[in-house]
Design a protein around this motif. Structure first.
Motif, PDB file in Angstrom:
ATOM      1  N   ASP A 275       0.836  -1.209   0.000  1.00 22.71           N
ATOM      2  CA  ASP A 275       0.000   0.000   0.000  1.00 22.71           C
ATOM      3  C   ASP A 275       0.870   1.259   0.000  1.00 22.71           C
ATOM      4  O   ASP A 275       0.605   2.212  -0.738  1.00 22.71           O
ATOM      5  CB  ASP A 275      -0.927   0.024   1.218  1.00 22.71           C
ATOM      6  CG  ASP A 275      -2.034  -1.009   1.143  1.00 22.71           C
ATOM      7  OD1 ASP A 275      -2.299  -1.525   0.042  1.00 22.71           O
ATOM      8  OD2 ASP A 275      -2.629  -1.294   2.205  1.00 22.71           O
ATOM      9  N   ARG A 276       1.915   1.252   0.821  1.00 19.45           N
ATOM     10  CA  ARG A 276       2.799   2.423   0.888  1.00 19.45           C
ATOM     11  C   ARG A 276       3.545   2.620  -0.424  1.00 19.45           C
ATOM     12  O   ARG A 276       3.781   3.757  -0.846  1.00 19.45           O
ATOM     13  CB  ARG A 276       3.766   2.266   2.062  1.00 19.45           C
ATOM     14  CG  ARG A 276       3.056   2.439   3.403  1.00 19.45           C
ATOM     15  CD  ARG A 276       3.863   1.991   4.595  1.00 19.45           C
ATOM     16  NE  ARG A 276       5.175   2.578   4.695  1.00 19.45           N
ATOM     17  CZ  ARG A 276       6.133   2.083   5.481  1.00 19.45           C
ATOM     18  NH1 ARG A 276       5.925   1.004   6.209  1.00 19.45           N
ATOM     19  NH2 ARG A 276       7.309   2.671   5.530  1.00 19.45           N
TER      20      ARG A 276
ATOM     21  N   ALA B  21       4.362   5.891  -5.526  1.00 24.50           N
ATOM     22  CA  ALA B  21       4.810   5.534  -6.863  1.00 24.50           C
ATOM     23  C   ALA B  21       4.915   6.754  -7.774  1.00 24.50           C
ATOM     24  O   ALA B  21       5.732   6.775  -8.692  1.00 24.50           O
ATOM     25  CB  ALA B  21       3.860   4.501  -7.481  1.00 24.50           C
ATOM     26  N   ARG B  22       4.098   7.774  -7.533  1.00 22.58           N
ATOM     27  CA  ARG B  22       4.093   8.958  -8.395  1.00 22.58           C
ATOM     28  C   ARG B  22       3.969  10.218  -7.544  1.00 22.58           C
ATOM     29  O   ARG B  22       3.322  10.204  -6.497  1.00 22.58           O
ATOM     30  CB  ARG B  22       2.905   8.902  -9.362  1.00 22.58           C
ATOM     31  CG  ARG B  22       2.995   7.774 -10.332  1.00 22.58           C
ATOM     32  CD  ARG B  22       1.780   7.594 -11.181  1.00 22.58           C
ATOM     33  NE  ARG B  22       1.032   8.823 -11.446  1.00 22.58           N
ATOM     34  CZ  ARG B  22       0.119   8.956 -12.377  1.00 22.58           C
ATOM     35  NH1 ARG B  22      -0.176   7.935 -13.132  1.00 22.58           N
ATOM     36  NH2 ARG B  22      -0.512  10.079 -12.554  1.00 22.58           N
TER      37      ARG B  22
ATOM     38  N   ALA C  29       6.725  10.911  -0.127  1.00 21.15           N
ATOM     39  CA  ALA C  29       6.757  10.926   1.337  1.00 21.15           C
ATOM     40  C   ALA C  29       7.741   9.890   1.878  1.00 21.15           C
ATOM     41  O   ALA C  29       8.367  10.102   2.913  1.00 21.15           O
ATOM     42  CB  ALA C  29       5.360  10.674   1.895  1.00 21.15           C
ATOM     43  N   GLU C  30       7.889   8.780   1.149  1.00 22.82           N
ATOM     44  CA  GLU C  30       8.831   7.731   1.542  1.00 22.82           C
ATOM     45  C   GLU C  30       9.607   7.287   0.309  1.00 22.82           C
ATOM     46  O   GLU C  30       9.097   7.361  -0.807  1.00 22.82           O
ATOM     47  CB  GLU C  30       8.087   6.523   2.124  1.00 22.82           C
ATOM     48  CG  GLU C  30       7.341   6.813   3.416  1.00 22.82           C
ATOM     49  CD  GLU C  30       6.673   5.572   3.958  1.00 22.82           C
ATOM     50  OE1 GLU C  30       7.367   4.768   4.618  1.00 22.82           O
ATOM     51  OE2 GLU C  30       5.469   5.405   3.698  1.00 22.82           O
TER      52      GLU C  30
ATOM     53  N   LEU D 147      11.389   1.042   0.416  1.00 19.83           N
ATOM     54  CA  LEU D 147      10.184   0.246   0.646  1.00 19.83           C
ATOM     55  C   LEU D 147      10.249  -1.074  -0.122  1.00 19.83           C
ATOM     56  O   LEU D 147       9.898  -2.132   0.414  1.00 19.83           O
ATOM     57  CB  LEU D 147       8.930   1.024   0.236  1.00 19.83           C
ATOM     58  CG  LEU D 147       8.564   2.242   1.085  1.00 19.83           C
ATOM     59  CD1 LEU D 147       7.416   3.011   0.449  1.00 19.83           C
ATOM     60  CD2 LEU D 147       8.208   1.814   2.501  1.00 19.83           C
ATOM     61  N   LEU D 148      10.701  -1.023  -1.377  1.00 19.35           N
ATOM     62  CA  LEU D 148      10.845  -2.242  -2.176  1.00 19.35           C
ATOM     63  C   LEU D 148      11.869  -3.196  -1.562  1.00 19.35           C
ATOM     64  O   LEU D 148      11.657  -4.410  -1.547  1.00 19.35           O
ATOM     65  CB  LEU D 148      11.251  -1.898  -3.609  1.00 19.35           C
ATOM     66  CG  LEU D 148      10.114  -1.572  -4.563  1.00 19.35           C
ATOM     67  CD1 LEU D 148      10.655  -1.060  -5.890  1.00 19.35           C
ATOM     68  CD2 LEU D 148       9.231  -2.789  -4.782  1.00 19.35           C
ATOM     69  N   ALA D 149      12.950  -2.646  -1.068  1.00 21.89           N
ATOM     70  CA  ALA D 149      13.977  -3.485  -0.451  1.00 21.89           C
ATOM     71  C   ALA D 149      13.415  -4.194   0.782  1.00 21.89           C
ATOM     72  O   ALA D 149      13.642  -5.397   0.985  1.00 21.89           O
ATOM     73  CB  ALA D 149      15.194  -2.642  -0.075  1.00 21.89           C
ATOM     74  N   GLU D 150      12.652  -3.472   1.597  1.00 18.87           N
ATOM     75  CA  GLU D 150      12.044  -4.077   2.780  1.00 18.87           C
ATOM     76  C   GLU D 150      11.002  -5.125   2.368  1.00 18.87           C
ATOM     77  O   GLU D 150      10.908  -6.191   2.964  1.00 18.87           O
ATOM     78  CB  GLU D 150      11.404  -3.004   3.658  1.00 18.87           C
ATOM     79  CG  GLU D 150      10.878  -3.547   4.971  1.00 18.87           C
ATOM     80  CD  GLU D 150      10.310  -2.491   5.893  1.00 18.87           C
ATOM     81  OE1 GLU D 150       9.697  -2.884   6.903  1.00 18.87           O
ATOM     82  OE2 GLU D 150      10.455  -1.283   5.609  1.00 18.87           O
TER      83      GLU D 150
END
Length: 150
Positions: A22-23, A28-29, A37-38, A43-46
């Motif tokens: 979701d995050r 993404a854009r 914001a992040e 996030l992808l690595a996590e």
């Protein structure tokens, strides 16, 4: 680690991956000149790390379920039995609700509606299936608390 703990960890990892997904979508854009914001790459690595942990954990859980024997069979067999019993109990419950519902007639000329089966007899069958489901689930839970994860 006990099997129960592994199952709880599996649930936590699945929930974490849904949250990360979701995050990722939210970041993404962005508008031109803005920053997300992040960091999507973090996030992808996590997310990938969680996916790797989950895959390994699920394989261990499945192996444990296949190799763990109870008085009623392996855990895999008990899980299959429980899943089928759940479907059967739900179908009987829904069927009996439909078969036992009364149709109100406003006038004597309206069509009478009757059940196609003896509801009390089938309710006994449904109750027996529910009891089997409870007993099977209890056997699974007992094994989960006493079995070490392979």
């Amino acid at each position: 680690m006990k099997l129960t703990e592994a199952l709880q960890l599996r649930g936590d990892l699945q929930k974490r991956m849904m949250q990360l997904s979701d995050r990722l979508m939210q970041n993404a854009r962005v508008q031109e000149g803005e920053k997300p914001a992040e960091d999507p790459e973090a996030l992808l690595a996590e997310y990938e790390s969680c996916a790797g942990q989950l895959e390994e954990l699920m394989a261990r859980i499945n192996r444990t379920n296949c190799e763990t024997r109870t008085g009623e069979g392996t855990l895999t067999e008990l899980l299959a039995r429980r899943d089928c019993l759940k479907m059967r109990v739900k179908t009987y419950h829904d069927f009996l609700m439909a078969a036992s519902s009364l149709t109100q007639r406003g006038m004597r000329t309206e069509i009478k509606v009757f059940s196609t089966v003896p509801v009390p007899e089938y309710r006994k069958k449904a109750d027996a299936l529910s009891r089997q489901l409870r007993e099977t689930d209890n056997a699974i839970q007992a094994a989960n608390w006493t079995t070490e994860l392979l």
